[in-house]
Scaffold this motif. Structure first.
Motif, PDB file in Angstrom:
ATOM      1  N   THR A 169       0.727  -1.541   0.090  1.00 37.34           N
ATOM      2  CA  THR A 169       0.165   0.358   0.370  1.00 37.34           C
ATOM      3  C   THR A 169       1.129   1.284   0.532  1.00 37.34           C
ATOM      4  O   THR A 169       1.983   1.161  -0.062  1.00 37.34           O
ATOM      5  CB  THR A 169      -0.582   0.116   1.735  1.00 37.34           C
ATOM      6  OG1 THR A 169       0.052   0.220   2.834  1.00 37.34           O
ATOM      7  CG2 THR A 169      -1.501  -1.302   1.097  1.00 37.34           C
ATOM      8  N   GLU A 170       0.497   2.507  -0.434  1.00 41.79           N
ATOM      9  CA  GLU A 170       0.913   3.479   0.389  1.00 41.79           C
ATOM     10  C   GLU A 170       2.139   3.731   0.979  1.00 41.79           C
ATOM     11  O   GLU A 170       2.926   4.333   0.997  1.00 41.79           O
ATOM     12  CB  GLU A 170       0.191   4.758  -0.422  1.00 41.79           C
ATOM     13  CG  GLU A 170       1.448   6.055  -0.355  1.00 41.79           C
ATOM     14  CD  GLU A 170       1.663   6.115  -0.910  1.00 41.79           C
ATOM     15  OE1 GLU A 170       2.320   6.988  -1.119  1.00 41.79           O
ATOM     16  OE2 GLU A 170       1.219   6.014  -2.535  1.00 41.79           O
ATOM     17  N   GLU A 171       1.245   3.780   2.131  1.00 44.09           N
ATOM     18  CA  GLU A 171       2.063   3.587   3.511  1.00 44.09           C
ATOM     19  C   GLU A 171       2.812   2.520   4.179  1.00 44.09           C
ATOM     20  O   GLU A 171       4.133   2.784   4.887  1.00 44.09           O
ATOM     21  CB  GLU A 171       1.579   4.560   5.026  1.00 44.09           C
ATOM     22  CG  GLU A 171       0.851   5.720   4.539  1.00 44.09           C
ATOM     23  CD  GLU A 171       1.394   6.572   4.505  1.00 44.09           C
ATOM     24  OE1 GLU A 171       2.678   6.218   5.030  1.00 44.09           O
ATOM     25  OE2 GLU A 171       1.362   7.427   3.876  1.00 44.09           O
ATOM     26  N   SER A 172       2.735   1.700   3.538  1.00 46.99           N
ATOM     27  CA  SER A 172       3.135   0.398   3.669  1.00 46.99           C
ATOM     28  C   SER A 172       3.674  -0.643   2.041  1.00 46.99           C
ATOM     29  O   SER A 172       2.805  -1.292   1.882  1.00 46.99           O
ATOM     30  CB  SER A 172       2.301  -1.102   4.835  1.00 46.99           C
ATOM     31  OG  SER A 172       2.028  -0.289   6.074  1.00 46.99           O
ATOM     32  N   ARG A 173       5.011  -0.364   1.981  1.00 45.90           N
ATOM     33  CA  ARG A 173       5.598  -0.047   0.483  1.00 45.90           C
ATOM     34  C   ARG A 173       5.941  -2.118   0.815  1.00 45.90           C
ATOM     35  O   ARG A 173       6.258  -2.092   1.232  1.00 45.90           O
ATOM     36  CB  ARG A 173       6.515   0.353   0.315  1.00 45.90           C
ATOM     37  CG  ARG A 173       6.262   2.151   0.007  1.00 45.90           C
ATOM     38  CD  ARG A 173       5.480   1.988  -0.952  1.00 45.90           C
ATOM     39  NE  ARG A 173       5.077   3.544  -1.715  1.00 45.90           N
ATOM     40  CZ  ARG A 173       5.611   4.634  -2.008  1.00 45.90           C
ATOM     41  NH1 ARG A 173       7.134   4.133  -2.405  1.00 45.90           N
ATOM     42  NH2 ARG A 173       5.314   5.704  -2.216  1.00 45.90           N
ATOM     43  N   GLY A 174       5.591  -2.687  -0.294  1.00 43.65           N
ATOM     44  CA  GLY A 174       6.449  -4.344  -0.899  1.00 43.65           C
ATOM     45  C   GLY A 174       5.917  -4.961   0.265  1.00 43.65           C
ATOM     46  O   GLY A 174       4.389  -5.666   0.356  1.00 43.65           O
ATOM     47  N   THR A 175       7.296  -5.641   0.623  1.00 43.30           N
ATOM     48  CA  THR A 175       6.514  -7.229   1.370  1.00 43.30           C
ATOM     49  C   THR A 175       6.376  -7.631   2.243  1.00 43.30           C
ATOM     50  O   THR A 175       7.816  -6.776   2.761  1.00 43.30           O
ATOM     51  CB  THR A 175       7.343  -8.444  -0.256  1.00 43.30           C
ATOM     52  OG1 THR A 175       8.133  -8.459   0.346  1.00 43.30           O
ATOM     53  CG2 THR A 175       6.734  -8.050  -1.299  1.00 43.30           C
ATOM     54  N   LYS A 176       6.660  -8.799   2.817  1.00 39.73           N
ATOM     55  CA  LYS A 176       6.513  -8.656   4.533  1.00 39.73           C
ATOM     56  C   LYS A 176       7.133 -10.140   4.937  1.00 39.73           C
ATOM     57  O   LYS A 176       6.392 -11.060   4.209  1.00 39.73           O
ATOM     58  CB  LYS A 176       5.629  -8.256   5.503  1.00 39.73           C
ATOM     59  CG  LYS A 176       6.444  -8.549   6.770  1.00 39.73           C
ATOM     60  CD  LYS A 176       6.988  -7.611   7.334  1.00 39.73           C
ATOM     61  CE  LYS A 176       7.733  -7.424   9.202  1.00 39.73           C
ATOM     62  NZ  LYS A 176       8.400  -9.244   8.454  1.00 39.73           N
ATOM     63  N   MET A 177       7.969 -10.932   5.320  1.00 39.51           N
ATOM     64  CA  MET A 177       8.054 -12.055   5.603  1.00 39.51           C
ATOM     65  C   MET A 177       7.563 -12.639   7.207  1.00 39.51           C
ATOM     66  O   MET A 177       7.435 -11.508   7.911  1.00 39.51           O
ATOM     67  CB  MET A 177       9.504 -13.067   6.096  1.00 39.51           C
ATOM     68  CG  MET A 177      10.677 -12.501   4.647  1.00 39.51           C
ATOM     69  SD  MET A 177      10.368 -14.015   4.212  1.00 39.51           S
ATOM     70  CE  MET A 177      10.874 -15.600   4.631  1.00 39.51           C
ATOM     71  N   VAL A 178       6.512 -13.305   6.795  1.00 34.71           N
ATOM     72  CA  VAL A 178       5.885 -13.138   8.172  1.00 34.71           C
ATOM     73  C   VAL A 178       5.875 -14.936   8.605  1.00 34.71           C
ATOM     74  O   VAL A 178       6.123 -16.057   7.758  1.00 34.71           O
ATOM     75  CB  VAL A 178       4.221 -13.428   8.299  1.00 34.71           C
ATOM     76  CG1 VAL A 178       4.036 -11.824   8.004  1.00 34.71           C
ATOM     77  CG2 VAL A 178       3.357 -13.912   7.264  1.00 34.71           C
ATOM     78  N   SER A 179       6.010 -15.087   9.688  1.00 33.55           N
ATOM     79  CA  SER A 179       5.893 -16.660  10.019  1.00 33.55           C
ATOM     80  C   SER A 179       4.425 -17.208  11.194  1.00 33.55           C
ATOM     81  O   SER A 179       3.644 -16.726  11.892  1.00 33.55           O
ATOM     82  CB  SER A 179       6.944 -17.050  10.742  1.00 33.55           C
ATOM     83  OG  SER A 179       7.253 -15.776  11.920  1.00 33.55           O
ATOM     84  N   VAL A 180       4.085 -18.502  10.517  1.00 35.94           N
ATOM     85  CA  VAL A 180       2.456 -18.547  10.729  1.00 35.94           C
ATOM     86  C   VAL A 180       2.606 -20.062  11.459  1.00 35.94           C
ATOM     87  O   VAL A 180       3.379 -20.787  10.922  1.00 35.94           O
ATOM     88  CB  VAL A 180       1.697 -17.918   9.799  1.00 35.94           C
ATOM     89  CG1 VAL A 180      -0.005 -19.364  10.444  1.00 35.94           C
ATOM     90  CG2 VAL A 180       1.293 -17.393   8.871  1.00 35.94           C
ATOM     91  N   ALA A 181       1.772 -20.008  12.971  1.00 38.16           N
ATOM     92  CA  ALA A 181       2.032 -20.572  13.673  1.00 38.16           C
ATOM     93  C   ALA A 181       1.493 -20.643  14.717  1.00 38.16           C
ATOM     94  O   ALA A 181      -0.189 -20.096  15.098  1.00 38.16           O
ATOM     95  CB  ALA A 181       3.297 -20.393  14.613  1.00 38.16           C
TER      96      ALA A 181
END
Length: 418
Positions: free
Chosen positions: A232-244
């Motif tokens: 989004t405009e304020e949260s650019r790009g990608t993020k690594m997340v770990s789901v557990a």
């Protein structure tokens, strides 16, 4: 929905034991480009992409690098925080395991930008199995002239060192981590002086998380500005997340910012047995909690949208708890972790954790009074406001947010009313 491939673009594409294999897919091209640029322009590129630190604090990374560059001093130091002691968080492990040479390249670029002479990777004790992988990558990078003296003929000297901790969560905090490398007890110290001025061995120091650093080579080669087009405009790009937690296929995933929480959980195979989600915790053990309502699950994963419902991105961990676990039992488990990991140095955290653990046991037993519930919340507030480091400041995020989200649980008699 499929996971994104920007930061993880190299996963599975090369032999992680071979620098030649890495170079065959374009490895060290970013470094070759970086040393032809002014360091401030690289920091500006990171700032333009609105990259926030991925270790939990979410500080503007481009600004951090500019500030570190501006500090006067010799023998500057770059530290990669690979401690990753936060429960539910294991995305840095995947970046080390599946793309070690990219991390080495990122460290060298960071050293060039900051004018540093030494880099240190501080890795948690439990990742000992990955030490040979990184040691091999460092050794090969040195043999190819990417580490050492006069790197790529640019008059730039940089050495890289690998250190392992002893398994203390508190060593994920910058000053405790530095003391650990120095051979001292891994306990936080007061600031100022800030580590950018006086850090490791009293040298100017810049510390970044594995994921934060790993982004840099990819951004330098992103001529098509693909990263900026994601999110989004304020949260650019990608993020690594770990789901557990109570999901079918726990794992680490790269997602574009703006992905709904329910879609991230779907990447992990959904909830076991199709059960109802009773509670979500984001950002690891120190993260806040929310109920598993449709409204919450439809929230986009961005810094601003999560903040609006009382959650944070934090370290990128997402813990899914289904209806089989009560709120009280979850809090007791979380508190056990912090009671164990508290270093004992400052009074609010040392004493606060002990007393809150006792109150939670009384809440479970149904013997707590209304006065004690109020006292428990008060102690948690004192810890968050007056502890020496981030452990004590955030240890009761789960409790304080749960008291707000699940007020019916926190009544005199406790478990009888849950």
């Amino acid at each position: 929905m499929q996971a994104s491939k920007f930061l993880t673009a190299n996963f599975g594409r090369y032999d992680t034991s071979s620098i030649g294999s890495y170079m065959n897919i374009g490895g060290f091209t970013a470094l070759r480009k970086a040393v032809t640029m002014d360091g401030e322009d690289i920091a500006a590129l990171i700032a333009a992409n609105k990259v926030k630190g991925r270790g939990g604090a979410a500080y503007d990374m481009g600004r951090k690098w500019s500030q570190a560059r501006a500090v006067k001093g010799e023998n500057k130091v770059i530290i990669c925080n690979a401690d990753e002691g936060e429960t539910t968080t294991f995305k840095d492990r995947e970046l080390i395991r599946q793309d070690p040479f990219n991390l080495i390249e990122a460290m060298i670029i960071a050293g060039y930008v900051m004018g540093a002479t030494d880099g240190y990777i501080y890795m948690r004790a439990e990742y000992a199995c990955f030490r040979p992988l990184l040691q091999n990558a460092i050794r090969q990078a040195k043999s190819y002239g990417f580490l050492g003296t006069n790197i790529l003929g640019r008059g730039f000297d940089f050495r890289l060192h690998l250190y392992s901790g002893a398994g203390a969560y508190v060593c994920g905090e910058g000053t405790a981590l530095i003391r650990s490398i120095e051979g001292k007890a891994g306990r936080p110290r007061m600031k100022p002086p800030f580590i950018k001025v006086s850090g490791l061995f009293a040298r100017p120091t810049c510390l970044n998380n594995v994921e934060s650093l790993s982004l840099v080579p990819h951004l330098l080669l992103d001529a098509e500005k693909r990263y900026a087009s994601l999110g989004t405009e304020e949260s650019r790009g990608t993020k690594m997340v770990s789901v557990a937690g109570n999901v079918n296929h726990p794992g680490a995933f790269e997602i574009p910012f703006g992905t709904k929480l329910r879609d991230i959980i779907a990447l992990a195979g959904g909830v076991q047995g199709g059960r109802r989600i009773s509670l979500l915790q984001l950002g690891g053990a120190s993260g806040k909690v929310q109920a598993g309502t449709d409204e919450v699950l439809d929230t986009p994963y961005t810094y601003e949208d999560l903040a609006a419902i009382g959650l944070t991105v934090g370290s990128g961990g997402i813990l899914v708890i289904d209806e089989r676990t009560s709120v009280i039992d979850f809090l007791r488990m979380n508190q056990e972790f912090f009671s164990e990991e508290c270093c004992g140095q400052c009074t609010p955290c040392r004493e606060g954790n002990v007393h809150i653990a006792l109150f939670l046991e009384k809440l479970k037993a149904g013997t707590i009074t209304a006065e004690e519930i109020g006292l428990m919340g008060g102690i948690a507030e004192v810890m968050s406001r007056s502890s020496l480091c981030g452990l004590g400041e955030t240890a009761q995020n789960s409790l304080l947010s749960a008291m707000h989200v699940f007020p019916e649980v926190f009544t005199a008699g406790g478990a009888h009313h849950e």
